[in-house]
Motif scaffolding. Sequence first.
Motif, short mmCIF file in Angstrom:
data_model
loop_
_atom_site.label_atom_id
_atom_site.label_comp_id
_atom_site.label_asym_id
_atom_site.label_seq_id
_atom_site.Cartn_x
_atom_site.Cartn_y
_atom_site.Cartn_z
N GLU A 393 0.83 -1.21 0.00
CA GLU A 393 0.00 0.00 0.00
C GLU A 393 0.85 1.25 0.00
OE1 GLU A 393 -3.12 0.21 2.87
OE2 GLU A 393 -3.85 -1.82 2.42
N MET A 394 1.89 1.27 0.84
CA MET A 394 2.77 2.43 0.87
C MET A 394 3.53 2.58 -0.45
SD MET A 394 5.81 3.44 3.53
CE MET A 394 4.71 3.77 4.91
N ASP A 395 3.98 1.45 -1.01
CA ASP A 395 4.69 1.51 -2.31
C ASP A 395 3.79 2.12 -3.38
OD1 ASP A 395 6.89 0.34 -1.18
OD2 ASP A 395 6.49 -1.67 -1.96
N ALA A 396 2.52 1.71 -3.41
CA ALA A 396 1.61 2.19 -4.45
C ALA A 396 1.34 3.69 -4.30
CB ALA A 396 0.30 1.41 -4.38
N LYS A 397 1.38 4.21 -3.09
CA LYS A 397 1.16 5.66 -2.88
C LYS A 397 2.35 6.47 -3.36
CE LYS A 397 -1.89 5.25 1.13
NZ LYS A 397 -1.91 5.20 2.61
N ARG A 398 3.55 5.91 -3.20
CA ARG A 398 4.77 6.69 -3.46
C ARG A 398 5.32 6.49 -4.86
NH1 ARG A 398 8.67 5.28 1.46
NH2 ARG A 398 8.27 3.17 0.69
N PHE A 399 5.13 5.28 -5.41
CA PHE A 399 5.77 4.95 -6.68
C PHE A 399 4.76 4.36 -7.66
CE2 PHE A 399 8.89 4.17 -3.20
CZ PHE A 399 9.67 5.31 -3.41
N ARG A 400 5.21 4.05 -8.86
CA ARG A 400 4.37 3.39 -9.85
C ARG A 400 4.47 1.88 -9.59
NH1 ARG A 400 0.59 4.72 -13.68
NH2 ARG A 400 1.83 6.53 -14.32
N ARG A 401 3.42 1.31 -9.01
CA ARG A 401 3.44 -0.12 -8.67
C ARG A 401 2.59 -0.89 -9.68
NH1 ARG A 401 1.08 -4.16 -5.48
NH2 ARG A 401 2.62 -5.45 -4.37
N SER A 402 3.18 -1.91 -10.29
CA SER A 402 2.50 -2.66 -11.36
C SER A 402 1.56 -3.70 -10.78
CB SER A 402 3.55 -3.34 -12.24
OG SER A 402 4.09 -4.45 -11.53
N GLU A 403 0.83 -4.35 -11.68
CA GLU A 403 -0.08 -5.42 -11.27
C GLU A 403 0.64 -6.54 -10.53
OE1 GLU A 403 -2.20 -6.95 -14.61
OE2 GLU A 403 -3.04 -5.01 -15.19
N ASN A 404 1.88 -6.82 -10.95
CA ASN A 404 2.64 -7.91 -10.34
C ASN A 404 3.52 -7.44 -9.18
OD1 ASN A 404 1.47 -9.50 -12.23
ND2 ASN A 404 3.32 -9.84 -13.45
N ALA A 412 11.57 12.18 -9.96
CA ALA A 412 10.42 13.03 -9.59
C ALA A 412 9.63 12.42 -8.43
CB ALA A 412 9.52 13.23 -10.81
N MET A 413 9.49 11.10 -8.43
CA MET A 413 8.79 10.42 -7.33
C MET A 413 9.57 10.55 -6.02
SD MET A 413 7.70 6.91 -9.28
CE MET A 413 6.96 6.94 -10.91
N ILE A 414 10.90 10.42 -6.10
CA ILE A 414 11.74 10.57 -4.91
C ILE A 414 11.64 11.99 -4.36
CG2 ILE A 414 14.14 10.59 -4.10
CD1 ILE A 414 13.08 7.77 -4.46
N ASP A 415 11.67 12.98 -5.27
CA ASP A 415 11.61 14.37 -4.83
C ASP A 415 10.34 14.66 -4.04
OD1 ASP A 415 14.04 14.79 -6.05
OD2 ASP A 415 13.19 15.69 -7.87
N LYS A 416 9.24 14.00 -4.42
CA LYS A 416 7.96 14.22 -3.73
C LYS A 416 7.97 13.68 -2.30
CE LYS A 416 4.84 14.46 -7.70
NZ LYS A 416 3.81 13.73 -8.46
N LEU A 417 8.87 12.73 -2.02
CA LEU A 417 8.92 12.15 -0.69
C LEU A 417 9.47 13.13 0.34
CD1 LEU A 417 10.35 8.57 -1.47
CD2 LEU A 417 7.96 9.26 -1.26
N GLY A 418 10.30 14.07 -0.13
CA GLY A 418 10.86 15.07 0.77
C GLY A 418 11.84 14.48 1.77
N MET A 419 12.47 13.35 1.41
CA MET A 419 13.41 12.70 2.34
C MET A 419 14.79 13.35 2.29
SD MET A 419 12.40 8.68 1.86
CE MET A 419 13.47 8.08 3.17
#
Length: 419
Positions: A393-404, A412-419
């Motif tokens: 669930e956390m992966d799907a919120k932060r990154f592009r998680r595939s069906e598998n 760009a996804m990392i930048d949104k995390l603000g880490m």
Amino acid sequence: MEKRSQPLARDAMAYVLAGGRGSRLKELTDRRAKPAVYFGGKARIIDFALSNALNSGIRRIGVATQYKAHSLIRHLQRGWNFFRPERNESFDILPASQRVSETQWYEGTADAVYQNIDIIEDHGVEYMVILAGDHIYKMDYELMLQQHVDSGADVTIGCLEVPRMEATGFGVMHVDEKDQIIAFVEKPADPPGIPGNPEMALASMGIYVFHTKFLMDILRKDAADPSSSRDFGKDIIPYIVQHGKAVAHRFNQSCVRSDFESEAYWRDVGTIDAYWQANIDLTHVTPELDIYDSTWPIWTFAEIKPPAKFVHDDENRRGSAISSLVSGDCIISGATLNRSMLFTGVRVNSYSRLEGAVILPNVKIERHAQLKNVVIDSRVVIPEGLVVGEDPEMDAKRFRRSENGICLITQAMIDKLGM
């Protein structure tokens, strides 16, 4: 059959259609066309079609580019600039440059050839081999050319034998006992079976062989038809099936296999899952695709880089890799890799663990990262302590998680995390 004085490939031109958007690869094709996507540790997807042409003996090659073509064109200029006109060789990069009309990009696959008819005719070749630039396979086009000439076909179409109900996403050939195509159906709900083998169907690989003059004539006729969509699969091939002679060429007759390859290998790596799987498959002890076969090399841009390096040998801080491919200029500093593929210039820092990771060039992974079943785009910096692959669930919120469950990670996804 007449004895030939020289291979037909010497009188052929390979024309690679490399304009594909590849939108199912999501953010991987935000900045590059699908044929330019990295594959196998060093290469790009297009290198397989180009290497097949070169290894088959074809020395005239054209590549039609369109969508986000800069990284593709740069790769072709760097890695494929060894053709010499004084040896009757040529390598043409053919962007959609409005050569026919001031406003017209390539409207379809057939139009991408039609707009460059004058360049093709200048080369004076007898045969045209039209190729898709976005599949992974090894094939000797000389054998397909020989079948084309021997059968007297107007077009010969490369075909895969696939289980019948898996063929619904392809263009499917309905053939008679001599493999002459009697109908061509695009993405049928109920694909026709092969005579004598009704549970299998013949699916188009997007590989076509023509006599050059015949192809030029039919492209001019198609261009004059206002109702045409200017596409090989939708317009050109169905017309020839109906009015001429179209013959199927089965991939298993010309696929190139080393002693380690038991089956004919062909992959469309057009989704994140398929792309991840095909790369990770190469980490197996005996993979289905042998990229170590020196008799059929996959040519690419060979960067001058130092060797890969593994350092530190302390408990929990040991630079090691199991069942993994690690390219040049990678430094594994006190980190552990398992079943992973690292492209050139990757840095993995201490206490990090990677499993099922496909890491594109020049990625930096900071300490204590735990990454499982990921594809990381080039030049991404993975922050210290990032965990991916444990909480869906956390992966799907932060990154592009595939069906598998494969996570695609971009900067760009990392930048949104603000880490």
